[in-house]
Scaffold this motif. Structure first.
Motif, PDB file in Angstrom:
ATOM      1  N   GLU A 156       0.830  -1.208   0.194  1.00 58.30           N
ATOM      2  CA  GLU A 156       0.052   0.007   0.034  1.00 58.30           C
ATOM      3  C   GLU A 156       0.852   1.152   0.043  1.00 58.30           C
ATOM      4  O   GLU A 156       2.014   1.175   0.498  1.00 58.30           O
ATOM      5  N   GLU A 157       0.139   2.415  -0.374  1.00 60.93           N
ATOM      6  CA  GLU A 157       0.691   3.646  -0.299  1.00 60.93           C
ATOM      7  C   GLU A 157       1.262   4.040   1.199  1.00 60.93           C
ATOM      8  O   GLU A 157       0.492   3.722   2.189  1.00 60.93           O
ATOM      9  N   ILE A 158       2.438   4.788   1.247  1.00 61.51           N
ATOM     10  CA  ILE A 158       2.602   5.285   2.764  1.00 61.51           C
ATOM     11  C   ILE A 158       1.648   6.512   3.068  1.00 61.51           C
ATOM     12  O   ILE A 158       1.575   7.462   2.139  1.00 61.51           O
ATOM     13  N   ILE A 159       1.226   6.459   3.984  1.00 60.41           N
ATOM     14  CA  ILE A 159       0.209   7.579   4.532  1.00 60.41           C
ATOM     15  C   ILE A 159       1.052   8.272   5.843  1.00 60.41           C
ATOM     16  O   ILE A 159       1.782   7.664   6.666  1.00 60.41           O
TER      17      ILE A 159
ATOM     18  N   GLY B 188      12.010   7.689  -0.195  1.00 56.90           N
ATOM     19  CA  GLY B 188      11.602   9.110  -0.154  1.00 56.90           C
ATOM     20  C   GLY B 188      10.810   9.362   1.010  1.00 56.90           C
ATOM     21  O   GLY B 188      10.140  10.701   1.197  1.00 56.90           O
ATOM     22  N   LEU B 189      10.386   8.666   1.945  1.00 51.32           N
ATOM     23  CA  LEU B 189       9.764   8.997   3.203  1.00 51.32           C
ATOM     24  C   LEU B 189      10.352  10.035   4.177  1.00 51.32           C
ATOM     25  O   LEU B 189       9.805  11.091   4.617  1.00 51.32           O
ATOM     26  N   GLY B 190      11.602   9.906   4.042  1.00 57.30           N
ATOM     27  CA  GLY B 190      12.415  10.998   4.910  1.00 57.30           C
ATOM     28  C   GLY B 190      12.213  12.283   4.380  1.00 57.30           C
ATOM     29  O   GLY B 190      11.922  13.271   5.210  1.00 57.30           O
ATOM     30  N   HIS B 191      12.195  12.437   3.096  1.00 64.14           N
ATOM     31  CA  HIS B 191      11.903  13.849   2.406  1.00 64.14           C
ATOM     32  C   HIS B 191      10.363  14.227   2.598  1.00 64.14           C
ATOM     33  O   HIS B 191      10.142  15.482   3.089  1.00 64.14           O
ATOM     34  N   ARG B 192       9.479  13.242   2.678  1.00 65.91           N
ATOM     35  CA  ARG B 192       8.295  13.745   2.866  1.00 65.91           C
ATOM     36  C   ARG B 192       7.932  14.119   4.234  1.00 65.91           C
ATOM     37  O   ARG B 192       7.113  14.950   4.425  1.00 65.91           O
ATOM     38  N   LEU B 193       8.452  13.516   5.250  1.00 67.64           N
ATOM     39  CA  LEU B 193       8.332  13.770   6.653  1.00 67.64           C
ATOM     40  C   LEU B 193       8.892  14.927   7.136  1.00 67.64           C
ATOM     41  O   LEU B 193       8.379  15.815   7.673  1.00 67.64           O
TER      42      LEU B 193
END
Length: 162
Positions: free
Chosen positions: A2-5, A96-101
């Protein structure tokens, strides 16, 4: 998969944040048992005293599992926010989660009226430090310390938001 929320922090996330920080830092850095209680204190302070207008925290989830966290807290000065408890579990890195957070946290800080942000970390967190640098953060201090049972290079970073 699933997509990361990215969702707002809830009090029920506290135990996960403390356990993941304590376990992952012990495994990756050799931190001793004093680190978990420090994280527990930061989370408890946030739960008990956070100003919902000027402070926020987020949890990243994928497939119903928590995989990351980041907190925007007030700093020492009224116009300064402090980035805290930024963590991405190893299996979720490289997406890319670090960038998003980090973007989520910094955007909130700007919207809340902070003029600058600061954070404290260790030199050994190379991927996070590279991300801070990419976002325009500036290393303001680095010094050797003995913390959590290991020798570290402690770092302070900051960025102007306005």
């Amino acid at each position: 998969m699933e997509e990361i929320i990215i969702r707002p922090f809830e009090e029920t996330d506290a135990e996960w944040i403390v356990e993941r920080h304590a376990t992952l830092y012990a495994e990756a850095e050799g931190f001793d048992g004093s680190f978990g209680p420090l994280v527990a204190g930061l989370v408890a302070d946030y739960i008990d005293h956070a100003d919902p207008v000027r402070e926020r925290a987020w949890i990243a989830e994928q497939d119903g599992r928590r995989i990351g966290s980041i907190f925007c807290c007030h700093g020492k000065a009224r116009d300064t926010a402090k980035l805290r408890l930024f963590l991405i579990v190893p299996e979720a890195r490289g997406q890319g989660l670090g960038h998003r957070l980090l973007d989520q946290c910094m955007s909130f800080a700007r919207e809340a009226g902070y003029r600058r942000m600061e954070l404290w970390t260790h030199e050994s967190h190379r991927a996070a430090c590279a991300l801070y640098q990419k976002f325009g953060w500036r290393l303001t201090e680095a010094r050797p310390v003995r913390s959590f049972g290991v020798d570290l290079i402690e770092q302070a970073w900051e960025i102007e938001l306005q």
